[in-house]
Motif scaffolding. Structure first.
Motif, PDB file in Angstrom:
ATOM      1  N   GLY A  27       0.830  -1.198   0.000  1.00 61.54           N
ATOM      2  CA  GLY A  27       0.000   0.000   0.000  1.00 61.54           C
ATOM      3  C   GLY A  27       0.863   1.245   0.000  1.00 61.54           C
ATOM      4  N   LEU A  28       0.336   2.287  -0.604  1.00 63.97           N
ATOM      5  CA  LEU A  28       1.057   3.541  -0.725  1.00 63.97           C
ATOM      6  C   LEU A  28       0.205   4.678  -0.175  1.00 63.97           C
ATOM      7  N   ALA A  29       0.853   5.673   0.407  1.00 61.96           N
ATOM      8  CA  ALA A  29       0.160   6.850   0.931  1.00 61.96           C
ATOM      9  C   ALA A  29       0.445   8.044   0.026  1.00 61.96           C
ATOM     10  N   TYR A  30      -0.558   8.898  -0.158  1.00 61.07           N
ATOM     11  CA  TYR A  30      -0.422  10.086  -1.001  1.00 61.07           C
ATOM     12  C   TYR A  30       0.552  11.061  -0.358  1.00 61.07           C
ATOM     13  N   SER A  31       1.511  11.553  -1.150  1.00 64.16           N
ATOM     14  CA  SER A  31       2.464  12.519  -0.607  1.00 64.16           C
ATOM     15  C   SER A  31       2.419  13.851  -1.351  1.00 64.16           C
ATOM     16  N   THR A  35       1.907  11.802  -6.471  1.00 58.98           N
ATOM     17  CA  THR A  35       2.942  10.875  -6.033  1.00 58.98           C
ATOM     18  C   THR A  35       2.471  10.126  -4.797  1.00 58.98           C
ATOM     19  N   PHE A  36       2.744   8.827  -4.774  1.00 58.59           N
ATOM     20  CA  PHE A  36       2.390   7.957  -3.653  1.00 58.59           C
ATOM     21  C   PHE A  36       3.654   7.254  -3.184  1.00 58.59           C
ATOM     22  N   ILE A  37       3.851   7.203  -1.852  1.00 61.38           N
ATOM     23  CA  ILE A  37       5.053   6.639  -1.245  1.00 61.38           C
ATOM     24  C   ILE A  37       4.637   5.501  -0.313  1.00 61.38           C
ATOM     25  N   GLY A  38       5.466   4.461  -0.260  1.00 65.01           N
ATOM     26  CA  GLY A  38       5.177   3.331   0.619  1.00 65.01           C
ATOM     27  C   GLY A  38       6.334   3.002   1.534  1.00 65.01           C
ATOM     28  N   GLY A  39       6.016   2.288   2.618  1.00 68.44           N
ATOM     29  CA  GLY A  39       7.028   1.802   3.551  1.00 68.44           C
ATOM     30  C   GLY A  39       7.925   2.903   4.059  1.00 68.44           C
ATOM     31  N   GLU A  44       7.704   3.982  -4.660  1.00 68.06           N
ATOM     32  CA  GLU A  44       7.182   5.270  -5.108  1.00 68.06           C
ATOM     33  C   GLU A  44       6.447   5.069  -6.431  1.00 68.06           C
ATOM     34  N   ALA A  45       5.268   5.645  -6.539  1.00 67.27           N
ATOM     35  CA  ALA A  45       4.496   5.631  -7.771  1.00 67.27           C
ATOM     36  C   ALA A  45       4.157   7.074  -8.119  1.00 67.27           C
ATOM     37  N   ILE A  46       4.557   7.508  -9.302  1.00 70.58           N
ATOM     38  CA  ILE A  46       4.294   8.869  -9.763  1.00 70.58           C
ATOM     39  C   ILE A  46       3.420   8.769 -11.008  1.00 70.58           C
ATOM     40  N   PHE A  47       2.235   9.349 -10.928  1.00 72.64           N
ATOM     41  CA  PHE A  47       1.281   9.313 -12.028  1.00 72.64           C
ATOM     42  C   PHE A  47       1.316  10.622 -12.794  1.00 72.64           C
ATOM     43  N   GLU A  48       1.368  10.541 -14.098  1.00 74.34           N
ATOM     44  CA  GLU A  48       1.254  11.698 -14.975  1.00 74.34           C
ATOM     45  C   GLU A  48      -0.117  11.609 -15.637  1.00 74.34           C
ATOM     46  N   LEU A  49      -1.009  12.534 -15.281  1.00 73.93           N
ATOM     47  CA  LEU A  49      -2.363  12.524 -15.816  1.00 73.93           C
ATOM     48  C   LEU A  49      -2.379  13.174 -17.200  1.00 73.93           C
ATOM     49  N   LEU A  50      -2.986  12.485 -18.154  1.00 70.36           N
ATOM     50  CA  LEU A  50      -3.029  12.926 -19.538  1.00 70.36           C
ATOM     51  C   LEU A  50      -4.463  13.208 -19.958  1.00 70.36           C
ATOM     52  N   PRO A  51      -4.657  13.875 -21.093  1.00 68.26           N
ATOM     53  CA  PRO A  51      -6.018  14.140 -21.577  1.00 68.26           C
ATOM     54  C   PRO A  51      -6.795  12.845 -21.841  1.00 68.26           C
ATOM     55  N   GLN A  52      -8.103  12.955 -21.855  1.00 70.86           N
ATOM     56  CA  GLN A  52      -9.035  11.867 -22.159  1.00 70.86           C
ATOM     57  C   GLN A  52      -8.945  10.699 -21.175  1.00 70.86           C
ATOM     58  N   GLY A  53      -8.627  10.997 -19.905  1.00 70.52           N
ATOM     59  CA  GLY A  53      -8.614   9.975 -18.864  1.00 70.52           C
ATOM     60  C   GLY A  53      -7.430   9.033 -18.885  1.00 70.52           C
ATOM     61  N   LYS A  54      -6.411   9.340 -19.664  1.00 64.44           N
ATOM     62  CA  LYS A  54      -5.234   8.480 -19.745  1.00 64.44           C
ATOM     63  C   LYS A  54      -4.223   8.878 -18.681  1.00 64.44           C
ATOM     64  N   LEU A  67      14.267  -1.531  -8.657  1.00 65.43           N
ATOM     65  CA  LEU A  67      13.427  -1.865  -9.795  1.00 65.43           C
ATOM     66  C   LEU A  67      12.687  -0.607 -10.217  1.00 65.43           C
ATOM     67  N   LYS A  68      12.842  -0.226 -11.479  1.00 69.79           N
ATOM     68  CA  LYS A  68      12.140   0.942 -12.017  1.00 69.79           C
ATOM     69  C   LYS A  68      11.328   0.488 -13.218  1.00 69.79           C
ATOM     70  N   LEU A  69      10.034   0.801 -13.208  1.00 65.87           N
ATOM     71  CA  LEU A  69       9.130   0.414 -14.274  1.00 65.87           C
ATOM     72  C   LEU A  69       8.380   1.628 -14.787  1.00 65.87           C
TER      73      LEU A  69
END
Length: 77
Positions: A27-31, A35-39, A44-54, A67-69
């Motif tokens: 689980g990750l907490a909003y920072s 961006t969401f950070i865990g442990g 770390e999960a960083i979301f880039e919001l794009l047009p049309q819900g992408k 590990l970086k994905l």
């Protein structure tokens, strides 16, 4: 994801949980700033919001090895 795996994110309470290939990993907490950070800052999960819900995702997991994905949103519920 760019390694061929499938990641899924879902919200429960104040946390964003993530699954890889149908297995819950954590689980990750909003920072802030999509961006969401865990442990102890090992995930770390960083979301880039794009047009049309992408969205694009940069995901970092550091325990025994770094590990970086990267991936893109392909569907939503």
């Amino acid at each position: 994801m760019n390694d061929g795996s499938m990641m899924e994110f879902y919200k429960e309470g104040n946390l964003l949980f993530y699954k890889t290939n149908n297995q819950i990993w954590g689980g990750l907490a909003y920072s802030g700033n999509n961006t969401f950070i865990g442990g102890v800052n090992d995930t770390e999960a960083i979301f880039e919001l794009l047009p049309q819900g992408k969205a694009n995702l940069r995901f970092r997991f550091s325990r025994r090895r770094e590990l970086k994905l990267e991936g893109s949103k392909i569907y939503s519920y």
